[in-house]
Design a protein around this motif. Structure first.
Motif, short mmCIF file in Angstrom:
data_model
loop_
_atom_site.label_atom_id
_atom_site.label_comp_id
_atom_site.label_asym_id
_atom_site.label_seq_id
_atom_site.Cartn_x
_atom_site.Cartn_y
_atom_site.Cartn_z
N THR A 104 -5.20 83.49 4.45
CA THR A 104 -4.91 82.09 4.80
C THR A 104 -5.95 81.52 5.74
O THR A 104 -6.36 80.37 5.62
N CYS B 281 4.93 83.13 5.73
CA CYS B 281 4.27 82.12 4.90
C CYS B 281 4.32 80.76 5.59
O CYS B 281 3.33 80.02 5.62
N ALA B 282 5.49 80.41 6.13
CA ALA B 282 5.66 79.13 6.82
C ALA B 282 4.76 79.05 8.04
O ALA B 282 4.10 78.03 8.28
N GLY C 200 1.14 78.49 7.02
CA GLY C 200 0.81 77.24 6.35
C GLY C 200 0.87 77.23 4.84
O GLY C 200 0.35 76.31 4.20
N ILE C 201 1.51 78.22 4.24
CA ILE C 201 1.65 78.23 2.78
C ILE C 201 2.90 77.45 2.40
O ILE C 201 4.01 77.77 2.86
N GLU C 202 2.74 76.44 1.58
CA GLU C 202 3.88 75.60 1.19
C GLU C 202 4.84 76.37 0.29
O GLU C 202 4.43 77.26 -0.47
N GLN C 203 6.11 75.99 0.34
CA GLN C 203 7.13 76.67 -0.46
C GLN C 203 6.81 76.66 -1.94
O GLN C 203 7.03 77.65 -2.64
N LYS C 204 6.26 75.56 -2.43
CA LYS C 204 5.97 75.44 -3.86
C LYS C 204 4.88 76.41 -4.30
O LYS C 204 4.70 76.64 -5.51
N ASN C 205 4.16 76.97 -3.34
CA ASN C 205 3.07 77.90 -3.67
C ASN C 205 3.42 79.35 -3.33
O ASN C 205 2.54 80.19 -3.20
#
Length: 255
Positions: free
Chosen positions: A142, A167-168, A171-176
């Motif tokens: 990331t 993930c949150a 900075g990884i979005e939920q949709k990804n």
């Protein structure tokens, strides 16, 4: 008594075989889900990561006379700790190493020796990157890939609360995020690659038992490039690649 480092499906199968061969063991795993499947077979389990000193203490308390390290091929720290604990306690260390996957010299596969090198190669390629290396080294990717507007990072990992929280935080979005527990067949891999429009897959050479062949072959069939992280090179000493060899070695040595 054997101190047994487990956690993977083939390690569980080996533990069950040892138990049925009347070789007493105490298994150590990282997660409760891994512990559950072993407890169902009547195998005592200790949950949580251990330092070398903690492992040595457990060996002494339990009266273990051997260590069998059946941890994941990329659990480098766990293996080093197990070897050191065995050395401290003066007992034999045996490595169960799942067979490597023979991947040949396909032009679509780029072999790298570290997570950092994989991140750099992905940054050079741009596009839609699917990461299938788990959460432990997620920050390595990331940090290097998310700031680039020409890169979309899709992370595939186990559906655990701590993974989603990481993930949150990174900075990884939920949709990804693909939160699913494998192993996945070739068809499902292809469907996921197509759904996200993946251009590069990053994975580890974790052997056929880890379904690396399904991920890689699906990607190559779709014309998707693969960045494959090679296994850590450790000198394990006594090492076996089959359950039969481990059972035979432990049976010969007595309990």
């Amino acid at each position: 008594m054997v101190l047994f480092l487990a956690g993977t499906s083939d390690a569980r199968d080996l533990a069950v075989r040892l138990n049925r061969a009347r070789i007493s063991l105490l298994a150590t795993v990282v997660t409760e889900s891994a512990a559950k499947s072993l407890r169902e077979e009547g195998i005592p389990v200790r949950v949580g990561r251990l330092t070398a000193e903690e492992m040595a203490g457990l060996i002494r308390v339990q009266g273990c006379n051997r260590v069998v390290d059946a941890s994941h091929p990329f659990a480098e720290e766990a293996s080093k700790n197990a070897m050191e604990a065995a050395r401290i306690c003066g007992i034999p260390y045996i490595r169960f190493e799942r067979p490597a996957w023979i991947y040949g010299n396909h032009p679509g596969i780029c072999i790298v020796s570290s997570y950092e090198e994989a991140a750099e190669e992905a940054a050079r390629r741009k596009g839609v990157i699917m990461l299938t290396t788990g959460s432990k080294t997620l920050a390595t990717f990331t940090k290097r890939l998310l700031p680039d507007p020409e890169i979309l990072l899709v992370a595939r990992m186990l559906p655990r609360k701590d993974n989603m929280e990481k993930c949150a935080e990174l900075g990884i979005e939920q949709k990804n995020i693909i939160a699913m527990q494998g192993p996945f067949g070739k068809e499902l891999n292809i469907a996921l690659y197509r759904h996200y429009g993946v251009t590069t897959v990053i994975t580890k050479e974790s052997g056929k038992a880890g379904s690396v062949d399904e991920k890689v072959e699906a990607a190559l069939d779709e014309g998707i490039g693969v960045i494959l992280i090679a296994r850590p090179q450790l000198d394990y000493g006594t090492s076996f690649s089959s359950a039969e060899e481990v059972v035979a070695a432990l049976s010969k040595g007595g309990e």
